[in-house]
Scaffold this motif. Structure first.
Motif, short mmCIF file in Angstrom:
data_model
loop_
_atom_site.label_atom_id
_atom_site.label_comp_id
_atom_site.label_asym_id
_atom_site.label_seq_id
_atom_site.Cartn_x
_atom_site.Cartn_y
_atom_site.Cartn_z
N TYR A 196 45.24 38.79 40.80
CA TYR A 196 45.93 39.22 41.98
C TYR A 196 45.20 39.38 43.35
CZ TYR A 196 49.22 41.72 45.18
OH TYR A 196 49.92 41.87 46.18
N ALA A 197 44.11 39.71 43.17
CA ALA A 197 42.98 40.16 44.19
C ALA A 197 42.30 38.93 44.78
CB ALA A 197 41.98 40.95 43.64
N ASN A 198 42.19 37.93 43.70
CA ASN A 198 41.61 36.57 43.96
C ASN A 198 42.36 35.66 43.08
OD1 ASN A 198 40.05 34.31 44.66
ND2 ASN A 198 38.20 35.39 43.96
N PRO A 199 43.18 34.83 43.45
CA PRO A 199 43.94 33.80 42.94
C PRO A 199 42.94 32.73 42.53
CG PRO A 199 45.16 34.46 44.64
CD PRO A 199 43.91 35.11 44.72
N LYS A 200 41.84 32.57 43.03
CA LYS A 200 40.81 31.35 42.86
C LYS A 200 39.93 31.79 41.71
CE LYS A 200 41.33 29.62 47.67
NZ LYS A 200 40.80 29.32 48.66
N TYR A 201 40.12 32.97 41.39
CA TYR A 201 39.18 33.33 40.17
C TYR A 201 39.39 32.87 38.82
CZ TYR A 201 36.32 37.06 37.89
OH TYR A 201 35.35 37.60 37.19
N TYR A 202 38.99 31.56 38.54
CA TYR A 202 39.28 30.62 37.25
C TYR A 202 38.89 31.35 36.17
CZ TYR A 202 34.52 28.89 37.42
OH TYR A 202 33.28 28.65 37.34
N LYS A 203 37.68 32.08 36.26
CA LYS A 203 37.25 32.79 34.99
C LYS A 203 38.38 33.80 34.29
CE LYS A 203 32.62 32.15 36.08
NZ LYS A 203 31.10 32.88 36.08
N ALA A 204 39.11 34.37 35.39
CA ALA A 204 39.87 35.37 34.71
C ALA A 204 40.95 34.70 33.99
CB ALA A 204 40.42 36.20 36.02
N TYR A 205 41.48 33.39 34.54
CA TYR A 205 42.53 32.76 33.92
C TYR A 205 41.96 32.60 32.62
CZ TYR A 205 45.13 32.14 38.33
OH TYR A 205 45.93 32.48 39.37
N TYR A 206 40.98 31.95 32.53
CA TYR A 206 40.34 31.40 31.15
C TYR A 206 40.29 32.57 30.32
CZ TYR A 206 36.83 29.87 27.76
OH TYR A 206 36.17 29.44 26.57
N ASN A 207 39.81 33.72 30.56
CA ASN A 207 39.45 34.98 29.61
C ASN A 207 40.78 35.42 29.47
OD1 ASN A 207 36.63 34.97 29.42
ND2 ASN A 207 36.45 35.83 31.48
N LEU A 208 41.94 35.27 30.33
CA LEU A 208 43.34 36.02 29.70
C LEU A 208 43.86 34.96 28.84
CD1 LEU A 208 45.09 38.04 30.61
CD2 LEU A 208 45.83 36.67 32.68
N ALA A 209 43.57 33.90 29.12
CA ALA A 209 44.09 32.75 27.99
C ALA A 209 43.54 32.97 26.67
CB ALA A 209 43.85 31.29 28.60
N ASN A 210 42.30 33.34 26.68
CA ASN A 210 41.55 33.41 25.23
C ASN A 210 42.15 34.79 24.49
OD1 ASN A 210 40.06 30.93 25.48
ND2 ASN A 210 38.39 32.43 26.48
N ILE A 211 42.48 35.62 25.35
CA ILE A 211 43.22 37.02 24.89
C ILE A 211 44.51 36.56 24.33
CG2 ILE A 211 44.12 39.19 25.27
CD1 ILE A 211 41.81 39.68 27.46
N TYR A 212 45.33 35.94 25.12
CA TYR A 212 46.64 35.62 24.62
C TYR A 212 46.58 34.53 23.34
CZ TYR A 212 48.81 37.63 28.61
OH TYR A 212 49.25 38.45 29.76
N LEU A 213 45.44 33.49 23.40
CA LEU A 213 45.37 32.65 22.07
C LEU A 213 45.09 33.50 21.03
CD1 LEU A 213 45.11 29.73 21.37
CD2 LEU A 213 42.72 30.04 21.95
#
Length: 94
Positions: free
Chosen positions: A29-46
């Motif tokens: 939310y603070a930085n929508p361009k923060y691709y590492k957060a998407y990656y790590n979040l996806a790994n948690i969900y996986l």
């Protein structure tokens, strides 16, 4: 002062996945361009076998990275164009 990653790593070590998810979502939310957060979040969900949400986050990561690459290419092209102008100006002056 610990980085965001260090804080989230500590949270995950404690088994607080929901809190880690919240922290990554807050980072996005603070930085929508923060691709590492998407990656790590996806790994948690996986790891939680929440495959649809994991896939969504991997796709967001991919799109964010693609946008960053395009932006970097444009910036590089602009820098090269400006360098060419400077060289042309210097050649004209001397």
């Amino acid at each position: 002062m610990p980085s965001l990653y260090e804080k989230i790593a500590e949270i995950l070590e404690k088994g607080e996945k929901d809190n880690a998810i919240f922290m990554y979502q807050k980072a996005i939310y603070a930085n929508p361009k923060y691709y590492k957060a998407y990656y790590n979040l996806a790994n948690i969900y996986l790891n939680e076998e929440r495959y649809n949400i994991a896939i969504e986050n991997y796709k967001e990561m991919e799109e964010t990275m693609r946008s960053a690459i395009i932006s970097a290419q444009r910036t590089s092209e602009e820098i090269l164009r400006l360098l060419h102008q400077v060289r042309s100006f210097r050649a004209w002056c001397f």
